[in-house]
Design an enzyme around this catalytic site. Structure first.
Site, mmCIF file in Angstrom:
data_model
loop_
_atom_site.group_PDB
_atom_site.id
_atom_site.type_symbol
_atom_site.label_atom_id
_atom_site.label_comp_id
_atom_site.label_asym_id
_atom_site.label_seq_id
_atom_site.Cartn_x
_atom_site.Cartn_y
_atom_site.Cartn_z
ATOM 1 N N LYS A 124 0.870 -1.183 0.000
ATOM 2 C CA LYS A 124 0.000 0.000 0.000
ATOM 3 C C LYS A 124 0.900 1.223 0.000
ATOM 4 O O LYS A 124 2.030 1.162 0.506
ATOM 5 C CB LYS A 124 -0.880 0.004 1.255
ATOM 6 C CG LYS A 124 -2.052 0.956 1.172
ATOM 7 C CD LYS A 124 -3.232 0.352 0.441
ATOM 8 C CE LYS A 124 -4.315 1.373 0.208
ATOM 9 N NZ LYS A 124 -5.509 0.756 -0.429
ATOM 10 N N ASP A 164 -6.785 4.657 -5.207
ATOM 11 C CA ASP A 164 -7.467 4.544 -3.917
ATOM 12 C C ASP A 164 -8.051 5.931 -3.650
ATOM 13 O O ASP A 164 -8.200 6.711 -4.602
ATOM 14 C CB ASP A 164 -6.464 4.113 -2.818
ATOM 15 C CG ASP A 164 -7.145 3.664 -1.532
ATOM 16 O OD1 ASP A 164 -7.702 2.568 -1.510
ATOM 17 O OD2 ASP A 164 -7.150 4.439 -0.549
ATOM 18 N N PHE A 236 -23.538 5.996 -3.096
ATOM 19 C CA PHE A 236 -24.020 5.996 -4.492
ATOM 20 C C PHE A 236 -22.815 6.037 -5.431
ATOM 21 O O PHE A 236 -22.894 6.498 -6.566
ATOM 22 C CB PHE A 236 -24.989 7.155 -4.762
ATOM 23 C CG PHE A 236 -24.411 8.519 -4.515
ATOM 24 C CD1 PHE A 236 -24.467 9.077 -3.237
ATOM 25 C CD2 PHE A 236 -23.818 9.253 -5.522
ATOM 26 C CE1 PHE A 236 -23.924 10.334 -2.992
ATOM 27 C CE2 PHE A 236 -23.287 10.511 -5.297
ATOM 28 C CZ PHE A 236 -23.335 11.053 -4.023
ATOM 29 N N VAL A 239 -18.804 1.368 -5.960
ATOM 30 C CA VAL A 239 -19.183 0.074 -5.414
ATOM 31 C C VAL A 239 -20.711 -0.037 -5.369
ATOM 32 O O VAL A 239 -21.291 -1.064 -5.731
ATOM 33 C CB VAL A 239 -18.562 -0.145 -4.009
ATOM 34 C CG1 VAL A 239 -18.937 -1.512 -3.464
ATOM 35 C CG2 VAL A 239 -17.045 -0.007 -4.066
#
Ligand code: NDP
Length: 444
Positions: A124, A164, A236, A239
């Protein structure tokens, strides 16, 4: 060594890293019995080795804003574990980024990636950079400055970052472009790439699709399916819309969506043009879910969360800690059967405990939302083969992977009464594969 001795040692070694220590405790607690039962693992001291990153790179990122002011941020890459494949995990640009949060995310990524069945290690990275309010030029300059140091630590067989928080397709493009220039080679060194330069079809909706495929397996275990089921979805975003689409495909009905302003209840179900509208709302960076209520004439509940609506299945897909003990009580009292996490850490520990005590089937994001990184793995495969698969090919592989993840959770998490502890199952399954690979490689 006892579990407490182990935690004391890790705590002393990682002072000032609360998120990382919390993650280590949560994972190791559930796998400790499996670990101590295998003398080979204990002799090789696998547990102390697995909580130590293989490498952490910390670097200066100087950049110039549109007015000519010079700023300095701190960049990181935590290359946590490469026992089963090259380091793989996203890059986060957010003011909250520090060593503790990235070690926590990198550690979790080891087990999530292991569960996908694909050869990906855990990593990460990111920077304490606030993307809010920055112009496109500033985002480009920062992304390029970040890559000017990081490029030397990456490679398609070494470390493959992705996006991300604060890093979407646009920033991946800027970073990939700079990597390509500095290395003078076109390789699949990022995932989440654009469709014209190596990206995989289905990647944007893969996390939501995968979460629903996983929930479908949970229902099948109870002899049920999505057909006719009422589902509460939160958020919303990417995903949420992927999950909503797939619930519809499988015959279920999504009746809620939410945003930071509250939630909407749509008893007719969110489908067709309503899903298109969700995608539009997300793309416009508009954070008012109330607009949906106005457009489609449904009820809006300001400042509230969707977990008070009676549903069969709950799918939190928005943000961390969005479902607490009170919400879990509502779900249990209203007869919910399954909770499947689309987001990372959306449920508080107290909520999870209550759901499990009441035998609601609970799937942690580590397993249920792994379809995103799994499809990143499929993107890497396509890049290596210099091929592009069709939507159907990628979707079929994603389904196979989600079923395999579910099977692993059941194998290691099924209790004598038949109830599946998916948290325990996911942690043990993820750990066993990595630990055995580390054993095979000797003390390195
Ligand atoms: P997005 O930013 O696309 O969507 C998040 C949505 O949640 C946005 O609509 C956001 O609104 C909304 N939201 C923010 N705060 C709240 C709140 N307090 N209550 C309700 N809704 C809120 O992100 P993604 O869909 O990509 O990610 C969602 C979650 O899934 C995150 O936890 C992420 O880490 C996780 N995840 C994502 C993966 C992926 O492939 N995308 C992979 C694995 C996990 P607003 O825009 O106004 O903030």
């Amino acid at each position: 060594m006892t579990f407490n001795d182990f935690m004391n040692k890790v705590t002393a070694k990682n002072q000032g890293e609360p998120e990382f220590l919390q993650a280590v405790k949560e994972v190791v607690e559930t796998i400790w019995d499996v670990y101590v039962a295998d003398p080979r693992l204990v002799k090789a001291n696998i547990m102390e080795r697995i909580v130590e990153p293989e490498r952490v790179v910390i670097f200066r990122v100087p950049w110039v804003d549109d007015k000519g002011n010079v700023h300095v941020n701190r960049g990181y890459r935590v290359q946590f574990n490469s026992a089963i494949g090259p380091y793989k995990g996203g890059c986060r640009f957010h003011p909250s980024v520090n060593l503790s949060s990235l070690k926590f995310l990198g550690f979790e990524q080891i087990f999530k990636n292991s569960l996908t069945t694909l050869p990906m290690g855990g990593g990460k990275g990111g920077a304490d950079f606030d993307a809010k309010g920055k112009t496109e030029q500033e985002m480009m300059r920062f992304s390029q400055a970040f890559m000017m140091e990081l490029f030397r630590h990456l490679g398609p067989n070494t470390d493959i970052p992705a996006g991300d928080i604060g890093v979407s397709g646009r920033e991946v493009g800027f970073m990939f472009g700079m990597y390509k220039k500095l290395k003078n080679e076109f390789t699949g060194v990022f995932t989440g790439k654009g469709q014209n330069w190596g990206g995989s079809l289905i990647r944007p909706e893969a996390t939501g699709f995968g979460t629903v495929y996983f929930a479908d397996q949970m229902l099948k275990l109870k002899g049920e399916s999505f057909e006719g089921k009422k589902v509460a979805v939160s958020g919303f975003g990417n995903v949420s819309w992927g999950a909503t689409q797939k619930v519809n495909d499988l015959g279920g009905k999504v009746v809620t969506l939410s945003g930071p302003d509250g939630y909407i209840y749509d008893p007719d179900g969110i489908k067709g043009e309503k899903i298109d509208y969700m995608v539009e709302m997300r793309a416009s960076n508009n954070d008012q879910v109330e607009d949906y209520a106005k457009k489609f004439n449904v009820e809006f509940f300001p400042g509230k969360r969707p977990w008070e609506v009676p549903v069969d299945i709950a799918m939190p897909c928005a943000i961390q800690n969005e479902l607490n003990l009170e919400d879990a009580k509502n779900l249990v009292n209203n007869g919910a059967k399954v909770l499947c996490e689309g987001a990372n850490m959306p449920c508080t520990p107290e909520a999870i405990q209550l759901l499990q005590e009441n035998k609601v089937l609970f799937a942690p994001g580590k397993a249920a939302n792994a379809g995103g990184v799994a499809t990143s793995g499929l993107e890497m495969t396509q890049n290596s083969m210099r091929l592009k698969w069709s939507r159907d090919e990628v979707d079929e592989k994603l389904q196979t992977i989600m079923i395999a993840i579910h099977d692993q959770c059941v194998e290691y998490g099924k209790k004598p009464d038949g109830y599946v502890d998916y948290i325990k199952g996911a942690n043990i399954a993820g750990f066993v594969k990595v630990a055995n690979a580390m054993l095979d490689h000797g003390v390195v």
